[in-house]
Scaffold this motif. Structure first.
Motif, PDB file in Angstrom:
ATOM      1  N   THR A   4      45.897  40.271  35.847  1.00 16.56           N
ATOM      2  CA  THR A   4      44.725  39.421  36.050  1.00 16.56           C
ATOM      3  C   THR A   4      44.224  38.867  34.721  1.00 16.56           C
ATOM      4  N   ALA A   5      44.459  39.581  33.626  1.00 14.95           N
ATOM      5  CA  ALA A   5      44.017  39.104  32.311  1.00 14.95           C
ATOM      6  C   ALA A   5      44.650  37.755  31.985  1.00 14.95           C
ATOM      7  N   GLY A   6      45.923  37.584  32.339  1.00  8.65           N
ATOM      8  CA  GLY A   6      46.575  36.301  32.130  1.00  8.65           C
ATOM      9  C   GLY A   6      45.989  35.209  33.010  1.00  8.65           C
ATOM     10  N   LYS A   7      45.609  35.582  34.221  1.00  8.30           N
ATOM     11  CA  LYS A   7      45.003  34.619  35.137  1.00  8.30           C
ATOM     12  C   LYS A   7      43.660  34.135  34.598  1.00  8.30           C
ATOM     13  N   PRO A  58      34.651  38.823  35.517  1.00 11.91           N
ATOM     14  CA  PRO A  58      35.433  39.466  36.579  1.00 11.91           C
ATOM     15  C   PRO A  58      34.748  39.508  37.936  1.00 11.91           C
ATOM     16  N   TRP A  59      33.418  39.286  37.974  1.00 10.09           N
ATOM     17  CA  TRP A  59      32.680  39.491  39.223  1.00 10.09           C
ATOM     18  C   TRP A  59      31.813  38.276  39.555  1.00 10.09           C
ATOM     19  N   ARG A  60      31.607  38.041  40.835  1.00 10.06           N
ATOM     20  CA  ARG A  60      30.858  36.880  41.299  1.00 10.06           C
ATOM     21  C   ARG A  60      29.389  36.909  40.881  1.00 10.06           C
ATOM     22  N   PHE A  61      28.823  38.107  40.586  1.00 11.11           N
ATOM     23  CA  PHE A  61      27.403  38.107  40.231  1.00 11.11           C
ATOM     24  C   PHE A  61      27.143  37.431  38.884  1.00 11.11           C
ATOM     25  N   PHE A  62      28.177  37.215  38.076  1.00  9.81           N
ATOM     26  CA  PHE A  62      27.989  36.464  36.831  1.00  9.81           C
ATOM     27  C   PHE A  62      27.734  34.978  37.100  1.00  9.81           C
ATOM     28  N   PRO A  63      28.596  34.271  37.846  1.00  7.94           N
ATOM     29  CA  PRO A  63      28.259  32.865  38.141  1.00  7.94           C
ATOM     30  C   PRO A  63      27.024  32.725  39.017  1.00  7.94           C
ATOM     31  N   GLU A  64      26.707  33.725  39.803  1.00  6.79           N
ATOM     32  CA  GLU A  64      25.463  33.661  40.567  1.00  6.79           C
ATOM     33  C   GLU A  64      24.253  33.654  39.645  1.00  6.79           C
ATOM     34  N   TYR A  95      36.658  35.404  38.419  1.00  6.71           N
ATOM     35  CA  TYR A  95      37.844  35.648  39.230  1.00  6.71           C
ATOM     36  C   TYR A  95      38.093  37.151  39.257  1.00  6.71           C
ATOM     37  N   GLY A  96      38.116  37.712  40.454  1.00  7.15           N
ATOM     38  CA  GLY A  96      38.336  39.148  40.549  1.00  7.15           C
ATOM     39  C   GLY A  96      38.238  39.645  41.972  1.00  7.15           C
ATOM     40  N   SER A  97      38.383  40.940  42.109  1.00 10.90           N
ATOM     41  CA  SER A  97      38.306  41.571  43.424  1.00 10.90           C
ATOM     42  C   SER A  97      36.845  41.661  43.870  1.00 10.90           C
ATOM     43  N   GLU A  98      36.664  42.041  45.121  1.00  9.39           N
ATOM     44  CA  GLU A  98      35.322  42.162  45.699  1.00  9.39           C
ATOM     45  C   GLU A  98      34.960  43.644  45.752  1.00  9.39           C
ATOM     46  N   GLN A  99      33.974  44.053  44.952  1.00  9.19           N
ATOM     47  CA  GLN A  99      33.669  45.475  44.829  1.00  9.19           C
ATOM     48  C   GLN A  99      33.169  46.087  46.143  1.00  9.19           C
ATOM     49  N   ARG A 100      32.426  45.328  46.911  1.00  9.22           N
ATOM     50  CA  ARG A 100      31.946  45.865  48.192  1.00  9.22           C
ATOM     51  C   ARG A 100      33.111  46.253  49.090  1.00  9.22           C
ATOM     52  N   ASP A 101      34.164  45.438  49.082  1.00  6.25           N
ATOM     53  CA  ASP A 101      35.334  45.746  49.899  1.00  6.25           C
ATOM     54  C   ASP A 101      35.958  47.075  49.488  1.00  6.25           C
ATOM     55  N   THR A 127      43.740  43.658  47.498  1.00  6.73           N
ATOM     56  CA  THR A 127      44.604  42.585  47.993  1.00  6.73           C
ATOM     57  C   THR A 127      43.864  41.253  48.061  1.00  6.73           C
ATOM     58  N   LYS A 128      42.552  41.292  47.908  1.00  4.82           N
ATOM     59  CA  LYS A 128      41.746  40.079  48.003  1.00  4.82           C
ATOM     60  C   LYS A 128      41.079  39.796  46.658  1.00  4.82           C
ATOM     61  N   TYR A 129      41.319  38.599  46.129  1.00  4.95           N
ATOM     62  CA  TYR A 129      40.668  38.137  44.906  1.00  4.95           C
ATOM     63  C   TYR A 129      39.909  36.848  45.233  1.00  4.95           C
ATOM     64  N   GLU A 130      38.794  36.654  44.548  1.00  7.81           N
ATOM     65  CA  GLU A 130      38.008  35.454  44.828  1.00  7.81           C
ATOM     66  C   GLU A 130      37.665  34.721  43.537  1.00  7.81           C
ATOM     67  N   LEU A 131      37.690  33.407  43.639  1.00 10.88           N
ATOM     68  CA  LEU A 131      37.352  32.518  42.531  1.00 10.88           C
ATOM     69  C   LEU A 131      36.022  31.855  42.848  1.00 10.88           C
ATOM     70  N   VAL A 132      35.053  32.018  41.952  1.00 12.36           N
ATOM     71  CA  VAL A 132      33.724  31.425  42.124  1.00 12.36           C
ATOM     72  C   VAL A 132      33.447  30.540  40.912  1.00 12.36           C
ATOM     73  N   ILE A 133      33.035  29.315  41.151  1.00 11.10           N
ATOM     74  CA  ILE A 133      32.757  28.349  40.076  1.00 11.10           C
ATOM     75  C   ILE A 133      31.314  27.884  40.178  1.00 11.10           C
ATOM     76  N   ASN A 134      30.617  27.903  39.043  1.00 15.72           N
ATOM     77  CA  ASN A 134      29.255  27.369  38.983  1.00 15.72           C
ATOM     78  C   ASN A 134      29.343  25.943  38.437  1.00 15.72           C
TER      79      ASN A 134
END
Length: 331
Positions: free
Chosen positions: A151-154, A254-260, A267-273, A300-307
């Motif tokens: 994921t670091a390369g991604k 790595p987590w969606r709460f940063f762009p929020e 870009y990263g996995s979903e911790q709640r899952d 198995t699930k990664y999500e990309l969030v863009i602000n």
């Protein structure tokens, strides 16, 4: 009482007793201890614990009826606090323990090799010495990893895609709270070399160092910032987002709460899952399975969030192709 009546009463009682005993055994209160890395006052991570509870409920484990949960919080960067919390939980004689993050898992394993442990949000359980291998953990511990090393390369590729002028990238982490840093640093360096970019490890040891470390790496629009999955950086997420904006540095998290909060993208996995999945392992262990027989699972699930608002503030144009790949666009 007549003999026939006595035998009838005795016979019915003899049948009822085993049934009642089995029912009582099935409904006996089981006990889970949780060692959480963040503070209890952090609503983001309280939500993850709620996801674990909800996962248990779907499997028939209702808190207060047949399950009891005791939690210790704030076990991130103080080894003495982690040790004390681990001992307190073990003193309660839990049936199993859930640990969040690498340092709390290490602290718990220093205290017990018999009580079953399920970890979540751990980067490198083999390299950390927690398990013998992912498919066959061995011992008393298993769980769920946070993100693959690749994921670091991604992260670097996404930064380069959103800002093609980048020729260098700083990789931010705290060595004390991310002892697994090399797990991501090595793929980061490999990816940087393939993209013709300079790779800069940027360790930070205290919150007071954040601005000086970031400021030292700023080289105008040609420098990007990667924020590694690290509990310390999670706790300083608001400050990190503000610093990236102040120094106008494209940053990926790595987590969606940063762009929020205003970060550029994540870009990263979903911790709640991962916490919900941990409930399935808790259910299996409470029903008699051994951690040694339950393979460590990767997300198995990664999500990309863009602000998009932040991208515009940085003067970046997000391509339609990148926007189409995003799981969420914040405008």
């Amino acid at each position: 009482m007549r003999r026939r009546e006595f035998l009838g009463v005795f016979g019915s009682t003899a049948i009822t007793w085993p049934l009642a005993a089995r029912a009582q055994q099935a409904e006996r209160m089981r006990h889970i201890g949780l060692l959480m890395v963040h503070r209890e006052t952090d609503p983001e991570f309280k939500n993850y614990l709620d996801a674990f509870r909800q996962g248990l409920e779907k499997l028939g484990w209702i808190e207060g009826r047949n399950i009891r949960i005791d939690t210790r919080w704030g076990a991130l960067d103080d080894a003495q606090v982690r040790e004390r919390s681990a001992k307190e939980l073990l003193a309660l004689r839990p049936d199993l323990i859930l640990t969040q993050n690498t340092p709390p898992t290490a602290s718990m394993l220093q205290q017990t090799h018999t009580v079953p442990i399920i970890f979540v949000i751990v980067a490198d359980p083999v390299g950390s010495g927690f398990v013998a291998s992912l498919p066959r953990p061995g011992g008393n511990v298993t769980g769920f990893t946070v993100m693959e090393a690749t994921t670091a390369g991604k992260w670097l590729e996404l930064l380069k895609e959103i800002e093609p002028r980048l020729n260098r990238a700083a990789f931010l982490f705290n060595p004390a709270t991310a002892p697994f840093a090399e797990y991501y640093l090595n793929p980061f360096k490999t990816a940087a070399a393939s993209l013709g970019m300079e790779a800069i490890p940027a360790p930070v040891h205290d919150g007071s160092e954040l601005e000086s470390v970031i400021a030292a790496q700023v080289r105008g629009p040609t420098t990007g910032l990667i924020v590694m999955p690290d509990g310390f950086l999670n706790e300083h997420r608001a400050e990190l987002v503000l610093l990236a904006a102040r120094y106008r540095i494209p940053a990926i998290y790595p987590w969606r709460f940063f762009p929020e909060l205003g970060g550029l993208l994540s870009y990263g996995s979903e911790q709640r899952d991962l916490f919900r999945l941990a409930a399935t392992y808790a259910d299996r262990i409470l029903k008699g399975e051994k951690p040694a027989d339950l393979p460590v699972q990767a997300p198995t699930k990664y999500e990309l969030v863009i602000n998009l608002k932040t991208a515009k503030a940085l003067g970046l144009t997000v391509s339609p192709a990148l926007l189409a790949r995003a799981d969420e666009v914040i405008e």
